[in-house]
Design a protein around this motif. Structure first.
Motif, mmCIF file in Angstrom:
data_model
loop_
_atom_site.group_PDB
_atom_site.id
_atom_site.type_symbol
_atom_site.label_atom_id
_atom_site.label_comp_id
_atom_site.label_asym_id
_atom_site.label_seq_id
_atom_site.Cartn_x
_atom_site.Cartn_y
_atom_site.Cartn_z
ATOM 1 N N GLN A 12 -125.546 -39.440 2.314
ATOM 2 C CA GLN A 12 -126.430 -39.157 1.022
ATOM 3 C C GLN A 12 -127.251 -37.976 1.681
ATOM 4 O OE1 GLN A 12 -125.067 -38.871 -1.948
ATOM 5 N NE2 GLN A 12 -122.902 -38.880 -0.356
ATOM 6 N N VAL A 13 -128.131 -37.051 0.955
ATOM 7 C CA VAL A 13 -129.357 -36.391 2.218
ATOM 8 C C VAL A 13 -130.187 -36.622 0.276
ATOM 9 C CG1 VAL A 13 -127.721 -34.972 3.993
ATOM 10 C CG2 VAL A 13 -127.843 -33.892 1.375
ATOM 11 N N GLY A 14 -131.222 -35.674 0.448
ATOM 12 C CA GLY A 14 -132.171 -35.646 0.456
ATOM 13 C C GLY A 14 -132.256 -34.283 -0.918
ATOM 14 N N VAL A 15 -130.952 -33.433 -1.512
ATOM 15 C CA VAL A 15 -131.306 -32.921 -2.027
ATOM 16 C C VAL A 15 -131.548 -33.192 -3.436
ATOM 17 C CG1 VAL A 15 -128.624 -32.768 -2.692
ATOM 18 C CG2 VAL A 15 -129.268 -30.286 -2.234
ATOM 19 N N ASP A 16 -131.907 -32.412 -4.558
ATOM 20 C CA ASP A 16 -132.407 -32.759 -5.938
ATOM 21 C C ASP A 16 -131.131 -32.597 -7.031
ATOM 22 O OD1 ASP A 16 -132.924 -30.043 -6.086
ATOM 23 O OD2 ASP A 16 -135.241 -30.503 -6.575
ATOM 24 N N GLN A 17 -131.575 -32.216 -7.861
ATOM 25 C CA GLN A 17 -130.579 -32.599 -8.658
ATOM 26 C C GLN A 17 -129.875 -30.340 -8.725
ATOM 27 O OE1 GLN A 17 -128.964 -35.479 -9.604
ATOM 28 N NE2 GLN A 17 -128.516 -33.844 -11.036
ATOM 29 N N ASN A 18 -131.336 -30.271 -8.981
ATOM 30 C CA ASN A 18 -131.366 -28.690 -8.828
ATOM 31 C C ASN A 18 -130.550 -27.447 -7.464
ATOM 32 O OD1 ASN A 18 -132.178 -28.005 -11.773
ATOM 33 N ND2 ASN A 18 -134.122 -28.736 -10.591
ATOM 34 N N GLY A 19 -130.073 -28.617 -6.511
ATOM 35 C CA GLY A 19 -129.641 -28.063 -5.113
ATOM 36 C C GLY A 19 -130.417 -27.998 -4.203
ATOM 37 N N GLN A 20 -131.965 -28.116 -4.146
ATOM 38 C CA GLN A 20 -133.278 -27.820 -3.332
ATOM 39 C C GLN A 20 -133.808 -28.439 -2.741
ATOM 40 O OE1 GLN A 20 -133.990 -24.725 -3.309
ATOM 41 N NE2 GLN A 20 -132.483 -24.465 -5.031
ATOM 42 N N PHE A 21 -134.394 -28.408 -1.490
ATOM 43 C CA PHE A 21 -134.849 -29.730 0.006
ATOM 44 C C PHE A 21 -135.792 -29.700 0.067
ATOM 45 C CE2 PHE A 21 -130.152 -29.237 0.652
ATOM 46 C CZ PHE A 21 -129.464 -29.876 0.914
ATOM 47 N N PRO A 22 -136.685 -30.937 -0.768
ATOM 48 C CA PRO A 22 -138.151 -30.616 -0.774
ATOM 49 C C PRO A 22 -138.357 -30.374 0.759
ATOM 50 C CG PRO A 22 -137.121 -32.991 -1.864
ATOM 51 C CD PRO A 22 -136.376 -32.007 -1.472
ATOM 52 N N ASP A 23 -139.695 -29.795 1.098
ATOM 53 C CA ASP A 23 -140.030 -30.051 2.829
ATOM 54 C C ASP A 23 -140.418 -31.044 3.517
ATOM 55 O OD1 ASP A 23 -139.577 -26.881 2.829
ATOM 56 O OD2 ASP A 23 -141.470 -26.452 2.014
ATOM 57 N N LYS A 24 -140.876 -31.960 2.436
ATOM 58 C CA LYS A 24 -140.944 -33.470 3.352
ATOM 59 C C LYS A 24 -140.128 -34.424 2.872
ATOM 60 C CE LYS A 24 -146.009 -32.922 1.192
ATOM 61 N NZ LYS A 24 -146.901 -31.751 2.104
ATOM 62 N N MET A 25 -140.456 -35.193 4.141
ATOM 63 C CA MET A 25 -139.640 -36.597 4.618
ATOM 64 C C MET A 25 -139.396 -37.536 3.884
ATOM 65 S SD MET A 25 -136.977 -37.731 6.965
ATOM 66 C CE MET A 25 -137.337 -37.806 8.662
#
Length: 132
Positions: free
Chosen positions: A39-52
């Motif tokens: 599982q990765v840090g992608v949001d509901q819109n398929g975007q990855f935030p820049d911050k860890m």
């Protein structure tokens, strides 16, 4: 000891865990095994935030969703594998960890690596669970 229950222990002849995990998790015979993709840090819109830390938040939210899809809870988690490409803010990760696990920790492995499946992914967490 209940042979139909997932059990966790730290053997007395070993050093205490260096983090919030258990040395041994025993799965009873006949339990149903579940293994998630990382599982990765992608949001509901398929975007990855820049911050860890934002990716960590999304990763834990995604873990909760994938568990819920199978009627699983944190008590069913037997093993967690964590891969990260930059240093983890352990205070932050453990705040998410504590919300998920409270005090019964699964076995855990952590590795720092040079890259994950996409260049924007900073952390990936794989879950193994069993339903006894």
């Amino acid at each position: 000891m209940d042979n139909n229950k997932i059990t966790r222990k730290n053997p007395a002849n070993m050093p205490e865990p260096v983090g919030n995990y258990t040395h041994i998790t025993k799965i009873p015979r006949g339990a149903e095994l579940f293994v998630t993709s990382g599982q990765v840090g992608v949001d509901q819109n398929g975007q990855f935030p820049d911050k860890m830390n934002e990716q960590i938040q999304h990763t834990f939210a995604n873990i909760r969703k994938v568990l819920a899809a199978e009627g699983l809870s944190s008590k069913d988690i037997i093993k967690v594998n964590i891969w990260a490409v930059e240093p983890i803010d352990w205070d932050f990760l453990y705040s998410e960890w504590e919300q998920l696990f409270s005090s019964e920790y699964p076995a855990m492995t952590v590795a720092y690596i040079t890259a994950l499946g996409l260049p924007e992914i900073k952390i990936e967490i794989e879950i193994w669970a069993a339903k006894a």
